[in-house]
Design a protein around this motif. Structure first.
Motif, PDB file in Angstrom:
ATOM      1  N   ASP A   1      61.220  79.841  54.846  1.00 52.65           N
ATOM      2  CA  ASP A   1      60.961  78.657  55.662  1.00 52.65           C
ATOM      3  C   ASP A   1      59.847  78.898  56.670  1.00 52.65           C
ATOM      4  O   ASP A   1      59.014  77.999  56.913  1.00 52.65           O
ATOM      5  CB  ASP A   1      62.241  78.235  56.397  1.00 52.65           C
ATOM      6  CG  ASP A   1      63.307  77.699  55.452  1.00 52.65           C
ATOM      7  OD1 ASP A   1      62.935  77.318  54.316  1.00 52.65           O
ATOM      8  OD2 ASP A   1      64.486  77.659  55.836  1.00 52.65           O
TER       9      ASP A   1
ATOM     10  N   VAL B   1      56.498  78.665  54.934  1.00 48.96           N
ATOM     11  CA  VAL B   1      56.168  77.279  54.613  1.00 48.96           C
ATOM     12  C   VAL B   1      55.720  76.533  55.865  1.00 48.96           C
ATOM     13  O   VAL B   1      54.797  75.705  55.816  1.00 48.96           O
ATOM     14  CB  VAL B   1      57.360  76.571  53.962  1.00 48.96           C
ATOM     15  CG1 VAL B   1      57.067  75.074  53.786  1.00 48.96           C
ATOM     16  CG2 VAL B   1      57.685  77.196  52.612  1.00 48.96           C
TER      17      VAL B   1
ATOM     18  N   ASP C   1      52.204  74.638  56.195  1.00 49.17           N
ATOM     19  CA  ASP C   1      52.087  73.217  56.516  1.00 49.17           C
ATOM     20  C   ASP C   1      51.074  72.975  57.638  1.00 49.17           C
ATOM     21  O   ASP C   1      50.306  72.009  57.607  1.00 49.17           O
ATOM     22  CB  ASP C   1      53.450  72.652  56.905  1.00 49.17           C
ATOM     23  CG  ASP C   1      54.364  72.477  55.706  1.00 49.17           C
ATOM     24  OD1 ASP C   1      53.856  72.509  54.567  1.00 49.17           O
ATOM     25  OD2 ASP C   1      55.587  72.294  55.898  1.00 49.17           O
TER      26      ASP C   1
ATOM     27  N   ARG D   1      50.525  70.400  51.155  1.00 50.63           N
ATOM     28  CA  ARG D   1      51.103  71.737  51.046  1.00 50.63           C
ATOM     29  C   ARG D   1      50.851  72.335  49.668  1.00 50.63           C
ATOM     30  O   ARG D   1      50.393  73.469  49.536  1.00 50.63           O
ATOM     31  CB  ARG D   1      52.608  71.687  51.315  1.00 50.63           C
ATOM     32  CG  ARG D   1      53.325  73.019  51.084  1.00 50.63           C
ATOM     33  CD  ARG D   1      54.827  72.824  50.985  1.00 50.63           C
ATOM     34  NE  ARG D   1      55.382  72.351  52.249  1.00 50.63           N
ATOM     35  CZ  ARG D   1      56.642  71.903  52.380  1.00 50.63           C
ATOM     36  NH1 ARG D   1      57.420  71.851  51.313  1.00 50.63           N
ATOM     37  NH2 ARG D   1      57.088  71.498  53.545  1.00 50.63           N
TER      38      ARG D   1
END
Length: 220
Positions: free
Chosen positions: A12, A15, A19, A29
């Protein structure tokens, strides 16, 4: 080029950083991850290829032009002012296709940012003159008429990839075409203001065009 959906398991926190970076680049993305992976394996994506072309186009522009980058990877805007009444601005919009392996690599859309109907008529006349001149003076036998479309207030030119060894040569040719077009257009409106006879003005413009083609080989 085809794209498919793949399932990946990512952290996470990773990511979240992706982003942020994707937003800074004005892309999604998935597209940003695709670019990272392509760079890692040494693959040239269509986006990178178009960026290389646009970079070479921009390098051909001098102080008379203003280059405006867009959020789209496939488009570049260039503006050039004319020394004419009210200094009208000519917009050169370069649009490229994603698959640069095709012969048709994109389009150059030329228009004028003005509400002056008399000047729009001047532009319309010059568009027609330019296409006729290219058709008449083009030495390689290309059917120039099929490369152009003239509409109200603008002209569209098909950009072909033929005879160019790489993206740098193609981008340079597009940039040189824009510079030549703008220079000949400037001479055209200057000649109108000086009320030069049509025959003399046409001869001057043809010589200017031919000199530019000889200097900028290979040509678009």
């Amino acid at each position: 080029m085809e794209r498919s959906m793949y399932s990946l398991i990512l952290m996470d926190d990773v990511v979240a950083v992706i982003d942020v970076l994707a937003q800074q680049q004005g892309t999604s993305r998935s597209n940003y991850i695709n670019q990272i992976l392509a760079e890692h394996v040494g693959y040239l994506t269509p986006e990178k290829q178009m960026q290389q072309v646009f970079s070479c186009v921009a390098q051909q522009m001098d102080k008379e032009f203003r280059v405006q980058e867009q959020g789209s990877d496939a488009m570049l805007l260039i503006f050039g002012a004319l020394r004419y009444k009210y200094r009208p601005t000519i917009r050169y919009r370069v649009e490229l296709t994603r698959d640069q392996r095709d012969q048709t690599a994109g389009y150059l859309k030329i228009s004028c940012r003005t509400q002056s109907q008399p000047f729009l008529q001047v532009m319309q006349s010059f568009f027609q003159f330019w296409v006729q001149m290219e058709q008449r003076l083009n030495p390689d036998g290309t059917d120039v008429l099929n490369l152009y479309q003239i509409e109200d207030g603008r002209m569209i030119r098909v950009l072909m990839r033929r005879d160019f060894a790489d993206d740098a040569a193609f981008g340079a040719a597009v940039g040189n075409f824009i510079r030549t077009f703008h220079a000949v257009l400037q001479s055209y409106v200057t000649g109108l203001q000086q009320e030069l006879p049509a025959v003399i003005l046409q001869h001057v413009l043809q010589q200017q065009y031919l000199a530019a083609r000889e200097h900028n080989r290979p040509n678009l």
